[in-house]
Design a protein around this motif. Structure first.
Motif, PDB file in Angstrom:
ATOM      1  N   ASP A 139       0.796  -1.144  -0.016  1.00 63.36           N
ATOM      2  CA  ASP A 139      -0.013  -0.076   0.227  1.00 63.36           C
ATOM      3  C   ASP A 139       0.758   1.247  -0.014  1.00 63.36           C
ATOM      4  O   ASP A 139       0.512   2.130  -0.625  1.00 63.36           O
ATOM      5  CB  ASP A 139      -0.821   0.058   1.219  1.00 63.36           C
ATOM      6  N   ARG A 140       1.830   1.234   0.716  1.00 60.80           N
ATOM      7  CA  ARG A 140       2.968   2.460   0.650  1.00 60.80           C
ATOM      8  C   ARG A 140       3.801   2.605  -0.528  1.00 60.80           C
ATOM      9  O   ARG A 140       4.214   3.530  -0.838  1.00 60.80           O
ATOM     10  CB  ARG A 140       3.781   2.432   1.788  1.00 60.80           C
ATOM     11  N   PRO A 142       3.294   0.906  -3.933  1.00 63.06           N
ATOM     12  CA  PRO A 142       2.479   0.244  -4.860  1.00 63.06           C
ATOM     13  C   PRO A 142       3.081  -0.511  -6.022  1.00 63.06           C
ATOM     14  O   PRO A 142       4.060  -0.023  -6.551  1.00 63.06           O
ATOM     15  CB  PRO A 142       1.469   1.125  -5.270  1.00 63.06           C
ATOM     16  N   GLU A 145       0.567  -2.819 -11.386  1.00 64.22           N
ATOM     17  CA  GLU A 145      -0.690  -3.310 -10.917  1.00 64.22           C
ATOM     18  C   GLU A 145      -0.734  -4.430 -12.239  1.00 64.22           C
ATOM     19  O   GLU A 145      -1.173  -5.377 -12.051  1.00 64.22           O
ATOM     20  CB  GLU A 145      -1.934  -2.648 -11.301  1.00 64.22           C
ATOM     21  N   LYS A 168      -2.925  -1.254   4.941  1.00 61.12           N
ATOM     22  CA  LYS A 168      -4.456  -0.998   4.635  1.00 61.12           C
ATOM     23  C   LYS A 168      -4.926  -2.075   3.671  1.00 61.12           C
ATOM     24  O   LYS A 168      -4.266  -2.611   2.974  1.00 61.12           O
ATOM     25  CB  LYS A 168      -4.688   0.383   4.100  1.00 61.12           C
ATOM     26  N   GLU A 171      -8.775  -2.312  -1.071  1.00 62.65           N
ATOM     27  CA  GLU A 171      -9.835  -1.486  -1.206  1.00 62.65           C
ATOM     28  C   GLU A 171      -9.378   0.115  -1.127  1.00 62.65           C
ATOM     29  O   GLU A 171      -9.780   1.202  -1.819  1.00 62.65           O
ATOM     30  CB  GLU A 171     -11.016  -1.612  -0.663  1.00 62.65           C
ATOM     31  N   ASP A 172      -8.202   0.386  -0.044  1.00 64.72           N
ATOM     32  CA  ASP A 172      -7.868   1.647   0.227  1.00 64.72           C
ATOM     33  C   ASP A 172      -6.428   1.802  -0.704  1.00 64.72           C
ATOM     34  O   ASP A 172      -5.809   2.823  -0.014  1.00 64.72           O
ATOM     35  CB  ASP A 172      -7.735   1.753   1.689  1.00 64.72           C
ATOM     36  N   TRP A 173      -5.981   0.985  -1.475  1.00 65.75           N
ATOM     37  CA  TRP A 173      -4.715   1.216  -2.048  1.00 65.75           C
ATOM     38  C   TRP A 173      -4.790   2.091  -3.236  1.00 65.75           C
ATOM     39  O   TRP A 173      -3.802   2.436  -3.736  1.00 65.75           O
ATOM     40  CB  TRP A 173      -3.991   0.067  -2.468  1.00 65.75           C
ATOM     41  N   GLY A 174      -6.052   2.369  -3.625  1.00 65.03           N
ATOM     42  CA  GLY A 174      -6.256   3.311  -4.939  1.00 65.03           C
ATOM     43  C   GLY A 174      -5.911   2.523  -6.208  1.00 65.03           C
ATOM     44  O   GLY A 174      -5.383   3.192  -7.202  1.00 65.03           O
ATOM     45  N   LEU A 175      -6.271   1.383  -6.225  1.00 63.71           N
ATOM     46  CA  LEU A 175      -5.882   0.572  -7.335  1.00 63.71           C
ATOM     47  C   LEU A 175      -6.984   0.834  -8.587  1.00 63.71           C
ATOM     48  O   LEU A 175      -7.963   1.325  -8.543  1.00 63.71           O
ATOM     49  CB  LEU A 175      -6.184  -0.996  -7.119  1.00 63.71           C
ATOM     50  N   ALA A 176      -6.298   1.044 -10.035  1.00 60.36           N
ATOM     51  CA  ALA A 176      -7.021   1.421 -10.882  1.00 60.36           C
ATOM     52  C   ALA A 176      -7.581   0.306 -11.735  1.00 60.36           C
ATOM     53  O   ALA A 176      -8.571   0.189 -12.770  1.00 60.36           O
ATOM     54  CB  ALA A 176      -6.046   2.336 -11.722  1.00 60.36           C
TER      55      ALA A 176
END
Length: 195
Positions: A139-140, A142, A145, A168, A171-176
């Motif tokens: 998460d810190r 990334p 993807e 986290k 869902e809170d990683w900001g994945l696209a």
């Protein structure tokens, strides 16, 4: 032969270079602005004794303190290689034992450990054949993807076991990439509580 200049006296020689002061070392009196006298504590750097403690962290299985906040996660990692899925997500706050659990897995499986942002798409085929892999702080830092998506897919085919640590949930990683999020949600989540 006794001490030099003692005429054969066999009593122990003095080892002190100077007499012991009768003044307290840690406590001194100080006069306050209001005229009152109070005890104060002062220690100079010269008075401190430096002890050579080895403070290097130890990440062995026997060094992991199992308790309520981490018992289920520890049990799952300890079942290696009989896992329910090819990957496991270790999620928890800083200091909760994520890296320690990942290190236990790495030692027992021979896994390579890398930071999330070091995962490169061109390395995925080779990593998928490695047998075991730890991706720290996803998460810190990334990961790519596309690389992580293909790595999880190849893990099923090659038998790769993958541990991913994060503070986290995905869902809170900001994945696209929705398919990556779906793959990550399908993996067991090993939640760690506050230490």
């Amino acid at each position: 032969a006794g001490c030099a200049g003692r005429g054969g006296d066999r009593r122990a020689c003095t080892v002190r270079a100077r007499a012991i002061s009768r003044q307290r070392v840690l406590s001194r009196q100080a006069t306050q602005p209001d005229g009152a006298t109070r005890q104060t504590c002062t220690v100079s750097r010269d008075d401190q004794l430096l002890l050579p403690f080895d403070l290097a962290p130890s990440y062995g299985r026997d060094d992991f303190l199992v308790g309520k906040p981490n018992e289920a996660a520890f049990s799952y990692i300890a079942r290696y290689p009989r896992w329910l899925a090819p990957a496991a997500l270790i999620i928890g706050p800083e200091g909760s034992g994520k890296s320690h659990l990942a290190a236990i897995f790495a030692v027992e499986s021979g896994a390579q450990t890398m930071r999330g942002d070091h995962l490169a798409f061109e390395d995925v085929p080779q990593l998928a054949k490695s047998g075991a892999l730890v991706i720290e702080d996803a998460d810190r830092f990334p990961p790519d993807e596309r690389a992580l998506f293909h790595l999880i897919n190849l893990a099923r085919e090659t038998g790769l076991l993958l541990v991913i640590t994060a503070r986290k949930p995905p869902e809170d990683w900001g994945l696209a990439t929705p398919d990556l999020l779906s793959r990550l949600r399908a993996q067991p989540r090993l939640a760690l509580g506050e230490p």
